[in-house]
Motif scaffolding. Structure first.
Motif, PDB file in Angstrom:
ATOM      1  N   THR A   9      19.219   0.833   4.318  1.00  0.00           N
ATOM      2  CA  THR A   9      20.563   0.580   3.811  1.00  0.00           C
ATOM      3  C   THR A   9      20.477  -0.373   2.627  1.00  0.00           C
ATOM      4  O   THR A   9      19.625  -1.251   2.582  1.00  0.00           O
ATOM      5  N   LEU A  10      21.373  -0.157   1.680  1.00  0.00           N
ATOM      6  CA  LEU A  10      21.345  -0.926   0.435  1.00  0.00           C
ATOM      7  C   LEU A  10      22.686  -1.604   0.215  1.00  0.00           C
ATOM      8  O   LEU A  10      23.720  -1.145   0.702  1.00  0.00           O
ATOM      9  N   THR A  11      22.665  -2.677  -0.533  1.00  0.00           N
ATOM     10  CA  THR A  11      23.909  -3.355  -0.895  1.00  0.00           C
ATOM     11  C   THR A  11      24.518  -2.659  -2.104  1.00  0.00           C
ATOM     12  O   THR A  11      23.845  -1.903  -2.819  1.00  0.00           O
ATOM     13  N   ALA A  12      25.782  -2.946  -2.356  1.00  0.00           N
ATOM     14  CA  ALA A  12      26.455  -2.388  -3.531  1.00  0.00           C
ATOM     15  C   ALA A  12      25.749  -2.860  -4.805  1.00  0.00           C
ATOM     16  O   ALA A  12      25.616  -2.094  -5.768  1.00  0.00           O
ATOM     17  N   ALA A  13      25.276  -4.086  -4.822  1.00  0.00           N
ATOM     18  CA  ALA A  13      24.580  -4.613  -5.994  1.00  0.00           C
ATOM     19  C   ALA A  13      23.270  -3.867  -6.248  1.00  0.00           C
ATOM     20  O   ALA A  13      22.913  -3.592  -7.402  1.00  0.00           O
ATOM     21  N   GLU A  14      22.538  -3.527  -5.193  1.00  0.00           N
ATOM     22  CA  GLU A  14      21.289  -2.773  -5.354  1.00  0.00           C
ATOM     23  C   GLU A  14      21.562  -1.371  -5.887  1.00  0.00           C
ATOM     24  O   GLU A  14      20.852  -0.875  -6.763  1.00  0.00           O
ATOM     25  N   VAL A  15      22.604  -0.741  -5.368  1.00  0.00           N
ATOM     26  CA  VAL A  15      22.980   0.594  -5.848  1.00  0.00           C
ATOM     27  C   VAL A  15      23.438   0.509  -7.303  1.00  0.00           C
ATOM     28  O   VAL A  15      23.074   1.342  -8.133  1.00  0.00           O
ATOM     29  N   TYR A  18      20.498   0.238  -9.630  1.00  0.00           N
ATOM     30  CA  TYR A  18      19.801   1.514  -9.737  1.00  0.00           C
ATOM     31  C   TYR A  18      20.506   2.459 -10.704  1.00  0.00           C
ATOM     32  O   TYR A  18      19.874   3.115 -11.536  1.00  0.00           O
ATOM     33  N   PHE A  19      21.845   2.538 -10.598  1.00  0.00           N
ATOM     34  CA  PHE A  19      22.616   3.440 -11.454  1.00  0.00           C
ATOM     35  C   PHE A  19      23.032   2.803 -12.781  1.00  0.00           C
ATOM     36  O   PHE A  19      23.687   3.434 -13.591  1.00  0.00           O
ATOM     37  N   ARG A  20      22.678   1.519 -12.949  1.00  0.00           N
ATOM     38  CA  ARG A  20      23.018   0.783 -14.177  1.00  0.00           C
ATOM     39  C   ARG A  20      24.526   0.762 -14.415  1.00  0.00           C
ATOM     40  O   ARG A  20      25.011   1.064 -15.506  1.00  0.00           O
ATOM     41  N   VAL A  21      25.245   0.406 -13.354  1.00  0.00           N
ATOM     42  CA  VAL A  21      26.689   0.232 -13.432  1.00  0.00           C
ATOM     43  C   VAL A  21      27.042  -1.121 -12.821  1.00  0.00           C
ATOM     44  O   VAL A  21      26.215  -1.774 -12.192  1.00  0.00           O
ATOM     45  N   ASP A  22      28.275  -1.532 -12.997  1.00  0.00           N
ATOM     46  CA  ASP A  22      28.749  -2.781 -12.415  1.00  0.00           C
ATOM     47  C   ASP A  22      28.942  -2.587 -10.903  1.00  0.00           C
ATOM     48  O   ASP A  22      29.337  -1.506 -10.465  1.00  0.00           O
ATOM     49  N   PRO A  23      28.699  -3.617 -10.099  1.00  0.00           N
ATOM     50  CA  PRO A  23      28.948  -3.495  -8.656  1.00  0.00           C
ATOM     51  C   PRO A  23      30.389  -3.091  -8.333  1.00  0.00           C
ATOM     52  O   PRO A  23      30.626  -2.400  -7.338  1.00  0.00           O
TER      53      PRO A  23
END
Length: 64
Positions: A9-15, A18-23
């Protein structure tokens, strides 16, 4: 491209990294149901690695 951590499981910040977007963008995806996730008792989001497998490289709202 950033590599996802090897956790289940990943945090919103990690995702977001990865996608180079803001949390906040990841939070919007979660609220809209574009990405499956669950909230912890503390109110933080956790996203399953499996929920990210079929997403486009720019995230669910990317124009591909």
């Amino acid at each position: 491209m950033t590599v996802l951590p090897e956790y289940d499981t990943l945090t919103a910040a990690e995702v977001a990294a990865y996608f180079r977007v803001d949390p906040k963008t990841v939070h919007r995806w979660l609220i809209r149901g574009w990405v499956a996730g669950s909230k912890t008792p503390g109110g933080d989001w956790r996203i399953s690695r499996a929920a990210l497998v079929n997403l486009p490289s720019g995230g669910p709202d990317a124009e591909n």
